[in-house]
Design a protein around this motif. Structure first.
Motif, PDB file in Angstrom:
ATOM      1  N   GLN A  89       0.945  -1.212   0.011  1.00 36.32           N
ATOM      2  CA  GLN A  89       0.154  -0.163   0.042  1.00 36.32           C
ATOM      3  C   GLN A  89       0.897   1.398   0.008  1.00 36.32           C
ATOM      4  O   GLN A  89       2.121   1.177  -0.091  1.00 36.32           O
ATOM      5  CB  GLN A  89      -0.853  -0.013   1.115  1.00 36.32           C
ATOM      6  CG  GLN A  89      -1.738  -1.299   1.269  1.00 36.32           C
ATOM      7  CD  GLN A  89      -2.490  -1.354   2.688  1.00 36.32           C
ATOM      8  OE1 GLN A  89      -2.307  -0.566   3.478  1.00 36.32           O
ATOM      9  NE2 GLN A  89      -3.480  -2.634   2.742  1.00 36.32           N
ATOM     10  N   GLY A  91       3.234   3.784   1.183  1.00 33.86           N
ATOM     11  CA  GLY A  91       4.042   3.588   2.294  1.00 33.86           C
ATOM     12  C   GLY A  91       4.186   2.602   3.250  1.00 33.86           C
ATOM     13  O   GLY A  91       4.354   2.958   4.332  1.00 33.86           O
ATOM     14  N   LYS A  92       3.502   1.540   2.823  1.00 30.82           N
ATOM     15  CA  LYS A  92       3.154   0.608   3.942  1.00 30.82           C
ATOM     16  C   LYS A  92       3.138  -1.010   3.172  1.00 30.82           C
ATOM     17  O   LYS A  92       2.696  -1.038   2.145  1.00 30.82           O
ATOM     18  CB  LYS A  92       1.750   0.588   4.743  1.00 30.82           C
ATOM     19  CG  LYS A  92       1.689  -0.135   5.783  1.00 30.82           C
ATOM     20  CD  LYS A  92       0.686   0.260   6.890  1.00 30.82           C
ATOM     21  CE  LYS A  92      -0.537   0.326   6.193  1.00 30.82           C
ATOM     22  NZ  LYS A  92      -1.982   0.931   6.961  1.00 30.82           N
ATOM     23  N   LEU A  94       1.986  -4.807   4.313  1.00 32.60           N
ATOM     24  CA  LEU A  94       1.521  -5.641   5.392  1.00 32.60           C
ATOM     25  C   LEU A  94       1.714  -7.075   4.872  1.00 32.60           C
ATOM     26  O   LEU A  94       1.433  -7.568   3.983  1.00 32.60           O
ATOM     27  CB  LEU A  94      -0.075  -5.300   5.394  1.00 32.60           C
ATOM     28  CG  LEU A  94      -0.174  -3.947   6.043  1.00 32.60           C
ATOM     29  CD1 LEU A  94      -1.983  -3.858   5.791  1.00 32.60           C
ATOM     30  CD2 LEU A  94       0.146  -3.656   7.401  1.00 32.60           C
ATOM     31  N   GLU A 108       4.629  -5.763   9.923  1.00 35.04           N
ATOM     32  CA  GLU A 108       4.075  -4.301   9.185  1.00 35.04           C
ATOM     33  C   GLU A 108       5.388  -3.668   8.906  1.00 35.04           C
ATOM     34  O   GLU A 108       6.255  -3.361   9.806  1.00 35.04           O
ATOM     35  CB  GLU A 108       3.275  -3.630   9.892  1.00 35.04           C
ATOM     36  CG  GLU A 108       2.942  -2.244   9.318  1.00 35.04           C
ATOM     37  CD  GLU A 108       1.772  -1.697  10.124  1.00 35.04           C
ATOM     38  OE1 GLU A 108       1.867  -0.235  10.029  1.00 35.04           O
ATOM     39  OE2 GLU A 108       1.031  -2.248  10.970  1.00 35.04           O
ATOM     40  N   ARG A 110       6.977  -0.115   7.422  1.00 37.27           N
ATOM     41  CA  ARG A 110       6.566   1.437   6.749  1.00 37.27           C
ATOM     42  C   ARG A 110       7.958   2.014   6.178  1.00 37.27           C
ATOM     43  O   ARG A 110       8.855   1.874   6.549  1.00 37.27           O
ATOM     44  CB  ARG A 110       6.161   2.285   8.072  1.00 37.27           C
ATOM     45  CG  ARG A 110       4.866   1.713   8.488  1.00 37.27           C
ATOM     46  CD  ARG A 110       4.424   2.637   9.571  1.00 37.27           C
ATOM     47  NE  ARG A 110       2.874   2.256  10.228  1.00 37.27           N
ATOM     48  CZ  ARG A 110       1.716   2.684   9.483  1.00 37.27           C
ATOM     49  NH1 ARG A 110       1.958   3.472   8.435  1.00 37.27           N
ATOM     50  NH2 ARG A 110       0.684   2.250   9.946  1.00 37.27           N
ATOM     51  N   PHE A 164       9.893  -1.389  11.002  1.00 31.97           N
ATOM     52  CA  PHE A 164       8.980  -2.426  10.788  1.00 31.97           C
ATOM     53  C   PHE A 164       8.806  -2.821  12.213  1.00 31.97           C
ATOM     54  O   PHE A 164       9.575  -2.686  13.240  1.00 31.97           O
ATOM     55  CB  PHE A 164       9.851  -3.487   9.965  1.00 31.97           C
ATOM     56  CG  PHE A 164      11.322  -3.385  10.087  1.00 31.97           C
ATOM     57  CD1 PHE A 164      11.791  -3.790  11.212  1.00 31.97           C
ATOM     58  CD2 PHE A 164      12.248  -3.051   9.325  1.00 31.97           C
ATOM     59  CE1 PHE A 164      13.281  -3.988  11.683  1.00 31.97           C
ATOM     60  CE2 PHE A 164      13.503  -3.043   9.593  1.00 31.97           C
ATOM     61  CZ  PHE A 164      13.990  -3.394  10.354  1.00 31.97           C
TER      62      PHE A 164
END
Length: 243
Positions: A89, A91-92, A94, A108, A110, A164
């Protein structure tokens, strides 16, 4: 004296490749029965990645000594199909990564957004040649733009732009589950290079509009400048036999 820095941290056995595959398959089956849609990562062969985007992403990770000690374990996990779900997604990242226990660990990651300066750099480089933009949209990587991404100040993230977390009990700076997810991103970029722009917070539609607008603006700015390659009206008439 013990060589261990933390003597009170429990030691966990490492599952072998066969165990990881079995547990990963069981977890996928269980999640599917619950109606959840997973996006597992499948590494193709020993190389993990094959195309320029995936290789460049993984090469960038391996340049940083901070990650060196755990990356090999991450490779083993990605090769055995332990990354049962990975979503990219803005900036991310998962991910769900199978480990020792039955329930997969939640990861997670980032990625800091690109600075305005770096965004402008890629817009300018793409705008110099219209075919660069067309190549990006087609999922191909223009050779002349490699430095923009791979240089020290390039568009691939540096360690200080990555943070993370993982639900596993490993207290390491970078656990093997996070490492596996990071390699999983490389596999995803092999499949769809434009996910890189999503991850780094670049809106591809706006990026295209700005690039084309800059290109047109530059063309219009030079429209009134006469060069030696331009013919005047008399020369045009003579060229086509018009009196």
């Amino acid at each position: 004296m013990s060589s261990k820095y933390w003597t009170d941290i429990p030691q966990y056995s490492q599952p072998n490749a066969s165990e990881l595959r079995q547990k990963s398959a069981a977890s996928r089956k269980k999640e599917k029965a619950k109606g959840k849609i997973l996006e597992p990562v499948t590494a193709k062969g020993r190389m993990i990645v094959n195309e320029w985007w995936g290789k460049a992403w993984c090469d960038n990770l391996e340049r940083y000594a901070d990650y060196e000690s755990r990356l090999d374990r991450g490779k083993r996990y990605i090769r055995t199909g332990a990354v049962i779900d990975l979503k990219i997604q803005k900036g991310k990242i998962l991910a769900r990564v199978q480990g020792t226990r039955k329930t997969p660990y939640k990861v997670e990651i980032r990625i800091s957004p690109l600075s305005e300066e770096k965004c402008q750099a890629i817009i300018q480089r793409c705008g110099r040649k219209l075919e660069n933009l067309e190549a990006l949209l087609a999922g191909d990587f223009p050779e002349e733009m490699k430095e923009l991404f791979q240089s020290k100040e390039g568009l691939f993230p540096s360690p200080n732009e990555i943070s993370f977390s993982c639900s596993c009990p490993d207290w390491a700076l970078l656990c093997k589950h996070v490492a596996a997810a990071l390699y999983g991103v490389g596999v995803r970029l092999d499949e769809n290079p434009l996910l890189f722009f999503e991850l780094r917070g670049i809106e591809v539609g706006r990026f295209i509009d700005v690039t084309l607008a800059n290109r047109v603006e530059a063309m219009l700015a030079n429209a009134g400048n006469k060069t030696g390659r331009m013919l005047d009206e008399g020369e045009i008439g003579g060229l086509f036999g018009v009196i």
